[in-house]
Design a protein around this motif. Structure first.
Motif, PDB file in Angstrom:
ATOM      1  N   VAL A  19      33.937  26.935  40.296  1.00 47.74           N
ATOM      2  CA  VAL A  19      34.766  26.744  41.495  1.00 47.74           C
ATOM      3  C   VAL A  19      36.098  27.469  41.331  1.00 47.74           C
ATOM      4  O   VAL A  19      36.538  28.206  42.232  1.00 47.74           O
ATOM      5  N   THR A  20      36.733  27.312  40.181  1.00 52.40           N
ATOM      6  CA  THR A  20      38.003  27.996  39.924  1.00 52.40           C
ATOM      7  C   THR A  20      37.815  29.504  39.959  1.00 52.40           C
ATOM      8  O   THR A  20      38.617  30.233  40.560  1.00 52.40           O
ATOM      9  N   LEU A  21      36.755  29.979  39.321  1.00 48.46           N
ATOM     10  CA  LEU A  21      36.462  31.401  39.291  1.00 48.46           C
ATOM     11  C   LEU A  21      36.222  31.942  40.697  1.00 48.46           C
ATOM     12  O   LEU A  21      36.696  33.026  41.052  1.00 48.46           O
ATOM     13  N   SER A  22      35.517  31.188  41.516  1.00 50.41           N
ATOM     14  CA  SER A  22      35.246  31.606  42.890  1.00 50.41           C
ATOM     15  C   SER A  22      36.535  31.731  43.700  1.00 50.41           C
ATOM     16  O   SER A  22      36.727  32.709  44.429  1.00 50.41           O
ATOM     17  N   VAL A  23      37.435  30.757  43.561  1.00 51.94           N
ATOM     18  CA  VAL A  23      38.708  30.803  44.289  1.00 51.94           C
ATOM     19  C   VAL A  23      39.514  32.021  43.858  1.00 51.94           C
ATOM     20  O   VAL A  23      40.063  32.758  44.691  1.00 51.94           O
ATOM     21  N   VAL A  24      39.588  32.271  42.562  1.00 50.15           N
ATOM     22  CA  VAL A  24      40.359  33.412  42.055  1.00 50.15           C
ATOM     23  C   VAL A  24      39.748  34.729  42.523  1.00 50.15           C
ATOM     24  O   VAL A  24      40.456  35.621  43.008  1.00 50.15           O
ATOM     25  N   VAL A  25      38.430  34.863  42.408  1.00 50.51           N
ATOM     26  CA  VAL A  25      37.767  36.120  42.789  1.00 50.51           C
ATOM     27  C   VAL A  25      37.967  36.410  44.265  1.00 50.51           C
ATOM     28  O   VAL A  25      38.357  37.522  44.650  1.00 50.51           O
ATOM     29  N   TRP A  26      37.723  35.418  45.130  1.00 45.72           N
ATOM     30  CA  TRP A  26      37.826  35.683  46.566  1.00 45.72           C
ATOM     31  C   TRP A  26      39.278  35.831  47.025  1.00 45.72           C
ATOM     32  O   TRP A  26      39.544  36.516  48.012  1.00 45.72           O
ATOM     33  N   THR A  27      40.209  35.223  46.316  1.00 50.27           N
ATOM     34  CA  THR A  27      41.620  35.462  46.614  1.00 50.27           C
ATOM     35  C   THR A  27      41.985  36.909  46.293  1.00 50.27           C
ATOM     36  O   THR A  27      42.677  37.582  47.067  1.00 50.27           O
ATOM     37  N   LEU A  28      41.508  37.389  45.157  1.00 50.28           N
ATOM     38  CA  LEU A  28      41.758  38.793  44.798  1.00 50.28           C
ATOM     39  C   LEU A  28      41.090  39.749  45.774  1.00 50.28           C
ATOM     40  O   LEU A  28      41.674  40.777  46.141  1.00 50.28           O
ATOM     41  N   VAL A  29      39.871  39.441  46.199  1.00 48.67           N
ATOM     42  CA  VAL A  29      39.172  40.295  47.173  1.00 48.67           C
ATOM     43  C   VAL A  29      39.979  40.366  48.464  1.00 48.67           C
ATOM     44  O   VAL A  29      40.159  41.434  49.045  1.00 48.67           O
ATOM     45  N   LYS A  30      40.493  39.229  48.921  1.00 55.39           N
ATOM     46  CA  LYS A  30      41.284  39.213  50.151  1.00 55.39           C
ATOM     47  C   LYS A  30      42.566  40.022  49.973  1.00 55.39           C
ATOM     48  O   LYS A  30      42.951  40.802  50.847  1.00 55.39           O
ATOM     49  N   GLN A  31      43.242  39.871  48.832  1.00 56.40           N
ATOM     50  CA  GLN A  31      44.518  40.551  48.614  1.00 56.40           C
ATOM     51  C   GLN A  31      44.351  42.052  48.408  1.00 56.40           C
ATOM     52  O   GLN A  31      45.209  42.835  48.816  1.00 56.40           O
ATOM     53  N   VAL A  32      43.262  42.479  47.794  1.00 52.17           N
ATOM     54  CA  VAL A  32      43.079  43.893  47.465  1.00 52.17           C
ATOM     55  C   VAL A  32      42.338  44.640  48.573  1.00 52.17           C
ATOM     56  O   VAL A  32      42.782  45.687  49.025  1.00 52.17           O
ATOM     57  N   ILE A  33      41.219  44.098  49.019  1.00 54.13           N
ATOM     58  CA  ILE A  33      40.381  44.823  49.983  1.00 54.13           C
ATOM     59  C   ILE A  33      40.779  44.526  51.429  1.00 54.13           C
ATOM     60  O   ILE A  33      40.848  45.422  52.261  1.00 54.13           O
ATOM     61  N   PHE A  34      41.040  43.261  51.733  1.00 55.58           N
ATOM     62  CA  PHE A  34      41.322  42.864  53.113  1.00 55.58           C
ATOM     63  C   PHE A  34      42.786  42.478  53.289  1.00 55.58           C
ATOM     64  O   PHE A  34      43.110  41.506  53.967  1.00 55.58           O
TER      65      PHE A  34
END
Length: 136
Positions: A19-34
């Motif tokens: 769960v922690t890993l998922s939050v971190v990964v998708w936060t990074l995806v939003k900040q970098v890609i979107f």
């Protein structure tokens, strides 16, 4: 246990922190890609204090709803509740005590009766290593 995806230790670590890993990964995806996409964020105050703003020092009225003509709040409510000042509603303490005692008795008796039913000698239970871990 399949050797298909890493070993047991790696799979356990991924499982424990998924769960922690998922939050971190998708936060990074939003900040970098979107980064151009607007998303809502949680509004956090600058100071760590109670959020109930008072109109006056007695703190019985809520700012700004109860004092629209006032420019700013007189302060915030205390962190601790003063049980000596319940606006004449001391009956609330006694009204809450009844259901609280009943809930305590229900939990206590449920736990005790269940334990005795499960532990009866006729069941011939054999306990594993982690038998008492949930009773701490």
């Amino acid at each position: 246990h399949s050797p298909f995806f890493c070993n047991d230790g790696t799979r356990t670590s991924i499982h424990d922190f998924s769960v922690t890993l998922s939050v971190v990964v998708w936060t990074l995806v939003k900040q970098v890609i979107f980064d151009h996409v607007e998303t809502e964020s949680l509004s956090v105050p600058d100071e760590f204090e109670p959020t109930f703003a008072c109109c006056d020092s007695s703190c019985r009225t809520f700012f700004p709803d109860d004092c629209e003509d006032q420019a700013e709040a007189a302060g915030t409510r205390s962190w601790l509740v003063d049980f000596g000042d319940l606006n004449g509603k001391t009956w609330v303490i006694f009204a809450a005590a009844g259901p609280a005692i009943l809930a305590f008795l229900l939990c206590y008796l449920d736990n005790g009766i269940t334990w005795h039913l499960i532990q009866h000698k006729s069941h011939n239970l054999k306990h594993g290593e982690a038998y008492n871990y949930d009773l701490c």
